[in-house]
Design an enzyme around this catalytic site. Structure first.
Site, mmCIF file in Angstrom:
data_model
loop_
_atom_site.group_PDB
_atom_site.id
_atom_site.type_symbol
_atom_site.label_atom_id
_atom_site.label_comp_id
_atom_site.label_asym_id
_atom_site.label_seq_id
_atom_site.Cartn_x
_atom_site.Cartn_y
_atom_site.Cartn_z
ATOM 1 N N GLY B 12 4.271 -6.430 4.527
ATOM 2 C CA GLY B 12 4.631 -5.352 5.455
ATOM 3 C C GLY B 12 3.868 -5.436 6.759
ATOM 4 O O GLY B 12 2.692 -5.806 6.763
ATOM 5 N N ASN B 107 -3.456 -9.128 1.015
ATOM 6 C CA ASN B 107 -3.949 -9.823 -0.178
ATOM 7 C C ASN B 107 -2.917 -10.782 -0.787
ATOM 8 O O ASN B 107 -3.254 -11.902 -1.183
ATOM 9 C CB ASN B 107 -4.404 -8.802 -1.227
ATOM 10 C CG ASN B 107 -5.793 -8.260 -0.911
ATOM 11 O OD1 ASN B 107 -6.673 -9.023 -0.483
ATOM 12 N ND2 ASN B 107 -6.006 -6.970 -1.095
ATOM 13 N N ILE B 134 -2.660 -2.530 6.792
ATOM 14 C CA ILE B 134 -3.001 -1.139 7.102
ATOM 15 C C ILE B 134 -3.895 -0.574 6.013
ATOM 16 O O ILE B 134 -4.689 0.308 6.252
ATOM 17 C CB ILE B 134 -1.750 -0.246 7.275
ATOM 18 C CG1 ILE B 134 -0.850 -0.260 6.030
ATOM 19 C CG2 ILE B 134 -0.957 -0.648 8.498
ATOM 20 C CD1 ILE B 134 0.172 0.867 6.018
ATOM 21 N N ASP B 135 -3.770 -1.099 4.796
ATOM 22 C CA ASP B 135 -4.475 -0.526 3.637
ATOM 23 C C ASP B 135 -5.972 -0.811 3.619
ATOM 24 O O ASP B 135 -6.718 -0.161 2.898
ATOM 25 C CB ASP B 135 -3.871 -1.070 2.340
ATOM 26 C CG ASP B 135 -2.442 -0.596 2.132
ATOM 27 O OD1 ASP B 135 -2.071 0.426 2.735
ATOM 28 O OD2 ASP B 135 -1.703 -1.248 1.380
ATOM 29 N N MET B 178 -0.103 6.512 3.391
ATOM 30 C CA MET B 178 0.133 5.243 2.710
ATOM 31 C C MET B 178 -1.176 4.717 2.104
ATOM 32 O O MET B 178 -2.266 5.173 2.457
ATOM 33 C CB MET B 178 0.720 4.241 3.679
ATOM 34 C CG MET B 178 2.179 4.546 4.019
ATOM 35 S SD MET B 178 2.903 3.329 5.144
ATOM 36 C CE MET B 178 4.284 2.727 4.167
ATOM 37 N N GLY B 179 -1.049 3.724 1.236
ATOM 38 C CA GLY B 179 -2.212 3.173 0.553
ATOM 39 C C GLY B 179 -2.161 3.576 -0.903
ATOM 40 O O GLY B 179 -2.696 4.608 -1.285
ATOM 41 N N ARG B 180 -1.488 2.759 -1.702
ATOM 42 C CA ARG B 180 -1.208 3.167 -3.075
ATOM 43 C C ARG B 180 -2.441 3.064 -3.986
ATOM 44 O O ARG B 180 -2.671 3.921 -4.823
ATOM 45 C CB ARG B 180 -0.056 2.307 -3.636
ATOM 46 C CG ARG B 180 0.654 2.910 -4.812
ATOM 47 C CD ARG B 180 2.055 2.360 -4.997
ATOM 48 N NE ARG B 180 3.009 2.924 -4.056
ATOM 49 C CZ ARG B 180 3.572 4.125 -4.182
ATOM 50 N NH1 ARG B 180 3.291 4.898 -5.221
ATOM 51 N NH2 ARG B 180 4.422 4.561 -3.285
ATOM 52 N N GLU B 235 -0.466 8.383 -1.354
ATOM 53 C CA GLU B 235 0.821 8.254 -2.063
ATOM 54 C C GLU B 235 0.628 7.787 -3.505
ATOM 55 O O GLU B 235 1.508 7.949 -4.338
ATOM 56 C CB GLU B 235 1.722 7.253 -1.331
ATOM 57 C CG GLU B 235 1.125 5.849 -1.237
ATOM 58 C CD GLU B 235 2.023 4.837 -0.508
ATOM 59 O OE1 GLU B 235 3.192 5.130 -0.237
ATOM 60 O OE2 GLU B 235 1.505 3.745 -0.202
ATOM 61 N N ARG B 287 2.615 3.134 10.307
ATOM 62 C CA ARG B 287 2.169 1.770 10.580
ATOM 63 C C ARG B 287 2.914 1.161 11.772
ATOM 64 O O ARG B 287 2.808 -0.039 12.023
ATOM 65 C CB ARG B 287 2.341 0.881 9.340
ATOM 66 C CG ARG B 287 3.762 0.499 8.988
ATOM 67 C CD ARG B 287 3.799 -0.347 7.710
ATOM 68 N NE ARG B 287 5.106 -0.919 7.488
ATOM 69 C CZ ARG B 287 5.549 -1.407 6.332
ATOM 70 N NH1 ARG B 287 4.765 -1.358 5.269
ATOM 71 N NH2 ARG B 287 6.727 -1.937 6.219
#
Lengths: 391, 391
Positions: B12, B107, B134-135, B178-180, B235, B287
């Protein structure tokens, strides 16, 4: 007897509601007919509580902050005023030497404004309305301050999400826009388009019944062609029976709670078409963004605030400041005063000639009407994918 | 034999992924050791399809657009590469005289980068990773390009929604970030605070099990005191059993679909506390926003792109460009090269000392760590309501 002025905010804020407040204070500070400038701290409820704050001594540097402060600096309310409340108001105003009362809000607030005018019309109290709504649903006027910024936010956000989805075209994204009964904000997403096949690919408005089968056909056709599809929908989509398209989740007392349209439709796309989908709901961010405030919208918000003060001091009452678009080629407007009865209890929806036949897009006429209100062109993006496709 | 370079984007996008691409192209254009500059049009899948576009002749004016284009201008993919795919790559690279291969991603992409390095290490092909997420969940490095802009978006949006909710304090607003698996973005919402009682009032991170009862207590206490409450949640919130807190909505094949955390928690507040509540989910807008791009983030994104080209040309391979924070008082960084094995298959979560004891807030240490990354102070807002309260 002093000649004080009171400003009251009603309903939900916009990105430029404080710009109108700036206009009111600036104009009132410079007007020798006005003594104190009061803000009702917390909407119409504050009138009953006599919760007034003197804003007149605010320094220029602080006032400038209003132009970039979302929400409302004096607070608002959704207090349900009753006849007994209205009847108390003239005495409250007289007690505080308030000769001028300005109500800044949307359709609900204009109704309150009209009813305050009714109880004050035989007193020497002048009541003026200032329009404000992101929804753009106030009748008679070309558009309301607050709408241009909400439109700009959605157009930019749709263009940016469009660039993201085009980069990684593997899903359908459903963006939910505010405006439950009128599709003005949703429609503004069309300004995101610069090139053929740019997002938004589909736009669904509350003015037209939502037909699930047609939506499925439209999405499928676009997904097969583009891979990534961006759909913008109004939070208030209804079916042919005028019921919300999202089934109720639960009930509490007399209130029924529905889920978000964006998530509901994303799930429908996954379930029925087997295509990846996600819903986005910027929600309140769509009416608070300062970075995406429309400059034109801000200027007009200041102007209607100033004009309201001038109208009150000139002895006008029971009127709302309107915005009329001039027939010149270059976008320009003038203010005018509308009898408040003409705007009370009306709700302006998107007219038919702004919606396409299938009800999944807006017309070029809408785009031309809306474009000047966001104040500037959207930025150009670069995509090498376009170049490769064009080869 | 020519010395061509290939840049590949994976996963993404971020608001500054194209800024790294800008850095790569600019550096490669000026490097006499490099002939053609190829972009893989559509991620790692494009390598297998040999879908390469010559970016080297792009004009400066077009390149400048990259700095303000969200998504990725060369396209990305989530294509699941298998061993057979990796094994084909050296021949494809040689066929196109590609001596340098840059992978820009998170990653998952760094894993691919490491495996491409494995199959290329006995050839004269140099493989370098450029971080992007972004995470902010890439191991070893202080932070990844893309995070600063996502953090700035959420901090600004939370501050603005906070001003709105404070103006009309009648509900609980739940903002979904965001950021699971890692709470870095969610945590950045804390930068919105300027004064005591400013939003966000509560922050819930995926690093801590979400306890519904504690959440209810926290919300109730704040609502009774402030009226308007702003909560920011990841999220990916999970309960003590490490299951998503939102019950599954439906299943399709092996995929289970959950509803949005924001809407789920808003409904819970309405049902259990009888308080008005709404959920907001900016989603992809978080993002893609160019208006809220972090200047520092953009500069660092360009820098890591440039550094990757320099490293490749110097004969380095199997490494990722990292960012290290220098111990100076004023924020400053340097780049360094990390063996790709060290970052592959790791996921960096928010450490304990950045989270408060109750798990509903971040610590001052986190705020100090995060602040420089958004690049500037948040704007000052004016509230007369504060003044009234202070009277």
């Amino acid at each position: 007897m002093k000649n004080n002025i009171l400003i009251v905010h009603g309903g939900g804020p916009t990105a430029v509601l404080n710009s109108s407040l700036y206009g009111v204070i600036k104009e009132a500070q410079n007007n020798i007919c006005i003594d104190k400038i009061y803000g009702a701290i917390g909407g119409s409820e504050a009138i009953l509580k006599e919760n007034f704050l003197d804003l007149g001594t605010t320094k220029d540097a602080d006032l400038d902050l209003l132009l970039q402060t979302p929400g409302t600096a004096i607070g608002s309310s959704r207090f349900p005023l009753k006849q007994e409340h209205y009847e108390k108001m003239p005495d409250i105003f007289k007690k505080h030497d308030i000769k001028y009362v300005l109500f800044n809000g949307g359709n609900g607030t204009m109704e309150a404004c009209g009813r305050v005018h009714e109880v004050c019309k035989n007193e020497e109290i002048y009541v003026i309305g200032i329009p404000k709504t992101i929804d753009n649903d106030i009748a008679i006027i070309d558009h309301a301050p607050g709408y241009g910024s909400a439109a700009k936010f959605l157009a930019h956000t749709t263009a940016e999400i469009g660039a993201d989805v085009k980069s990684l075209p593997i899903h359908v994204t459903i963006i939910e826009a505010m405006g439950r009964n009128a599709g003005w904000i949703t429609a503004a997403s069309a300004l995101a388009r610069k090139r053929k096949e740019d997002a938004p690919h589909l736009i669904y408005l509350p003015e037209r019944p939502f037909v699930e089968e047609e939506f499925m056909e439209d999405v499928k056709e676009l997904y097969d062609r583009l891979g990534g599809v961006v759909v913008v929908v109004s939070e208030g989509l209804k079916n042919a029976e005028q019921e919300p398209i999202v089934p109720p989740i639960f009930q509490r007392g007399r209130s029924v709670y529905y889920g978000d349209v964006s998530e509901y439709l994303a799930n429908l796309v996954i379930k029925r078409l087997g295509i990846k989908a996600r819903g986005e709901k910027p929600g309140l961010a769509g009416r608070t963004s300062i970075a995406l405030q429309s400059k034109i919208d801000q200027e007009e918000a200041v102007l209607v605030g100033r004009t309201a003060v001038q109208a009150a001091v000139s002895g006008r009452t029971g009127v709302m400041v309107g915005i009329r678009r001039l027939p010149e080629e270059k976008y320009s407007i003038e203010t005018f005063l509308v009898p408040i009865q003409e705007v009370m209890l009306h709700e302006k929806k998107l007219p038919d000639h702004f919606i396409n036949e299938r009800g999944n897009n807006v017309t070029e006429k809408f785009i031309q009407w809306c474009k000047p209100l966001i104040g500037e062109e959207l930025p150009e993006f670069l995509s090498f994918k376009d170049k490769e496709i064009r080869k």
